[in-house]
Design a protein around this motif. Structure first.
Motif, PDB file in Angstrom:
ATOM      1  N   SER A   1       6.988 -11.344   1.163  1.00 33.02           N
ATOM      2  CA  SER A   1       6.761 -12.789   0.966  1.00 33.02           C
ATOM      3  C   SER A   1       7.611 -13.618   1.919  1.00 33.02           C
ATOM      4  N   ASP A   2       8.868 -13.205   2.111  1.00 37.19           N
ATOM      5  CA  ASP A   2       9.754 -13.939   3.010  1.00 37.19           C
ATOM      6  C   ASP A   2       9.289 -13.808   4.457  1.00 37.19           C
ATOM      7  N   LEU A   3       8.841 -12.608   4.817  1.00 36.20           N
ATOM      8  CA  LEU A   3       8.344 -12.406   6.180  1.00 36.20           C
ATOM      9  C   LEU A   3       7.084 -13.234   6.411  1.00 36.20           C
ATOM     10  N   ALA A   4       6.214 -13.299   5.414  1.00 35.84           N
ATOM     11  CA  ALA A   4       4.998 -14.110   5.534  1.00 35.84           C
ATOM     12  C   ALA A   4       5.354 -15.580   5.729  1.00 35.84           C
ATOM     13  N   ASP A   5       6.375 -16.050   5.012  1.00 39.72           N
ATOM     14  CA  ASP A   5       6.800 -17.447   5.177  1.00 39.72           C
ATOM     15  C   ASP A   5       7.316 -17.695   6.588  1.00 39.72           C
ATOM     16  N   GLU A   6       8.067 -16.750   7.121  1.00 41.09           N
ATOM     17  CA  GLU A   6       8.597 -16.914   8.481  1.00 41.09           C
ATOM     18  C   GLU A   6       7.476 -16.946   9.515  1.00 41.09           C
ATOM     19  N   LEU A   7       6.436 -16.151   9.289  1.00 39.07           N
ATOM     20  CA  LEU A   7       5.325 -16.085  10.234  1.00 39.07           C
ATOM     21  C   LEU A   7       4.281 -17.164   9.963  1.00 39.07           C
ATOM     22  N   ASP A   8       4.458 -17.898   8.857  1.00 38.91           N
ATOM     23  CA  ASP A   8       3.548 -18.977   8.484  1.00 38.91           C
ATOM     24  C   ASP A   8       2.123 -18.465   8.285  1.00 38.91           C
ATOM     25  N   VAL A   9       1.994 -17.351   7.556  1.00 38.12           N
ATOM     26  CA  VAL A   9       0.688 -16.809   7.188  1.00 38.12           C
ATOM     27  C   VAL A   9       0.719 -16.488   5.700  1.00 38.12           C
ATOM     28  N   PRO A  10      -0.437 -16.466   5.026  1.00 40.61           N
ATOM     29  CA  PRO A  10      -0.451 -16.077   3.613  1.00 40.61           C
ATOM     30  C   PRO A  10       0.067 -14.649   3.435  1.00 40.61           C
ATOM     31  N   ARG A  11       0.711 -14.407   2.309  1.00 42.31           N
ATOM     32  CA  ARG A  11       1.249 -13.079   2.032  1.00 42.31           C
ATOM     33  C   ARG A  11       0.154 -12.020   2.067  1.00 42.31           C
ATOM     34  N   SER A  12      -1.012 -12.335   1.473  1.00 42.84           N
ATOM     35  CA  SER A  12      -2.110 -11.370   1.448  1.00 42.84           C
ATOM     36  C   SER A  12      -2.619 -11.048   2.838  1.00 42.84           C
ATOM     37  N   THR A  13      -2.626 -12.057   3.720  1.00 47.22           N
ATOM     38  CA  THR A  13      -3.067 -11.830   5.103  1.00 47.22           C
ATOM     39  C   THR A  13      -2.106 -10.903   5.837  1.00 47.22           C
ATOM     40  N   LEU A  14      -0.798 -11.153   5.674  1.00 46.67           N
ATOM     41  CA  LEU A  14       0.197 -10.292   6.322  1.00 46.67           C
ATOM     42  C   LEU A  14       0.111  -8.869   5.779  1.00 46.67           C
TER      43      LEU A  14
END
Length: 253
Positions: free
Chosen positions: A206-219
Motif C-alpha cells: 500500500s505504501d509503495l502504491a502511494d509512492e508510485l501514485d497508482v491504485p494498490r490493486s493495479t500495482l
C-alpha cells in the motif's frame, strides 16, 4: 495491423461481475467471442472456478440492471438476453445479447465509433481487473479512442493503457518471451529498490502504491504479472541448460 491492450479496474459496488471475481480470486473469465453493431452487442464468455463462484457469477450475469460491458452504472433500459450454454466441471459458458438505448454504451461501441469496423476483441477478467485486447488497423486513431473511453468510464472505473504493438506475422505474439511491458518493469524495479522483496519487508504494498501514485490493486497486478513472466522465463532457460548439459546417451560408446 496492430494490437492495443488496455485494462479497466472496477471499484467495489460498480460492477457485479467484478465483485464476484474479487471475492473468488481463483475464478477467471475469458471471451470466446465478442461482436458489436451500432445498435447491439453480443458475446460468449467462458468462466472457470469453484461451484459457488460460478453460481454467483451466473446470478450476476442475470441481474436485471447488468448488461455485459455496458459502461452506464445504472439500469439503462436495454433489452438484454442471457443464456447459459454450459455449466459443468468447474466451467460456466454464458451468452449475452443486448440492444442499446440512447444512454447505453460499451467498450466495443466506443471502439466501433472511433476505430471503425473489422475489429477483433479479446478479453480476460480476474479480480476487479478487466483486460481488453483489440486487433485493429495500423492507422486507427487509438489515442482518440482511449481519451473518449476514459470520459465514458468516469471516476468509478480505473483505466490503464498497457501496450500498442505492431503485429509481426511471423510470430503469434508481438513480444518476445520474458520481455516485460514498461509498467511492469517500472513497478518491479521500484519494489526491489524500496525493499518490498526483502525479509522483513522495508515497505508494504500500500505504501509503495502511494509512492508510485497508482491504485494498490493495479500495482499488485503489475507485480504478479511481472513475477509470473520472469518465473516462466527462468524455468524455460533452466530446462534449456539441463538439456545442453545432460550426458549423451552415446557417451562412453
Amino acid at each position: 495491423m496492430r494490437e492495443f491492450v488496455f485494462a479497466l479496474e472496477y471499484e467495489p459496488g460498480t460492477n457485479p461481475v467484478a465483485d464476484v471475481l474479487a471475492d473468488h480470486p481463483d475464478t477467471t473469465i475469458r471471451s470466446l467471442s465478442c461482436h458489436v453493431t451500432s445498435d447491439s452487442l453480443w458475446r460468449v464468455d467462458h468462466a472457470t472456478g469453484s461451484e459457488q463462484a460460478l453460481a454467483e457469477l451466473e446470478a450476476a450475469y442475470e441481474t436485471a440492471d447488468y448488461f455485459a460491458d455496458c459502461l452506464v452504472k445504472d439500469d439503462c433500459g436495454a433489452d438484454c438476453e442471457v443464456q447459459v450454454l454450459d455449466r459443468s466441471n468447474g466451467t460456466l459458458v454464458v451468452y449475452t445479447y443486448w440492444e442499446r438505448t440512447n444512454v447505453c454504451t460499451s467498450v466495443p461501441h466506443v471502439a466501433l465509433e472511433y476505430l471503425g469496423e473489422g475489429l477483433l476483441f479479446e478479453t480476460y477478467r480476474e479480480g476487479r481487473r478487466y483486460r481488453w485486447r483489440i486487433v485493429l488497423g495500423s492507422d486507427a486513431p487509438i489515442h482518440e479512442f482511449f481519451d473518449a473511453l476514459g470520459e465514458e468510464v468516469g471516476e468509478c472505473t480505473g483505466i490503464e493503457m498497457l501496450r500498442v504493438t505492431e503485429l509481426d506475422p511471423d510470430r503469434n505474439r508481438p513480444e518476445s518471451e520474458g520481455e516485460l511491458p514498461d509498467e511492469q518493469r517500472e513497478a518491479l524495479r521500484a519494489a526491489v529498490e524500496r525493499g518490498y522483496y526483502e525479509t522483513p519487508r522495508r515497505i508494504e504494498l500500500s505504501d509503495l502504491a502511494d509512492e508510485l501514485d497508482v491504485p494498490r490493486s493495479t500495482l499488485s497486478y503489475r507485480l504478479r504479472r511481472a513475477e509470473a513472466s520472469l518465473a516462466s522465463t527462468f524455468v524455460a532457460e533452466d530446462a534449456s541448460i539441463e538439456t545442453l548439459t545432460a550426458p549423451s546417451e552415446t557417451a562412453g560408446i
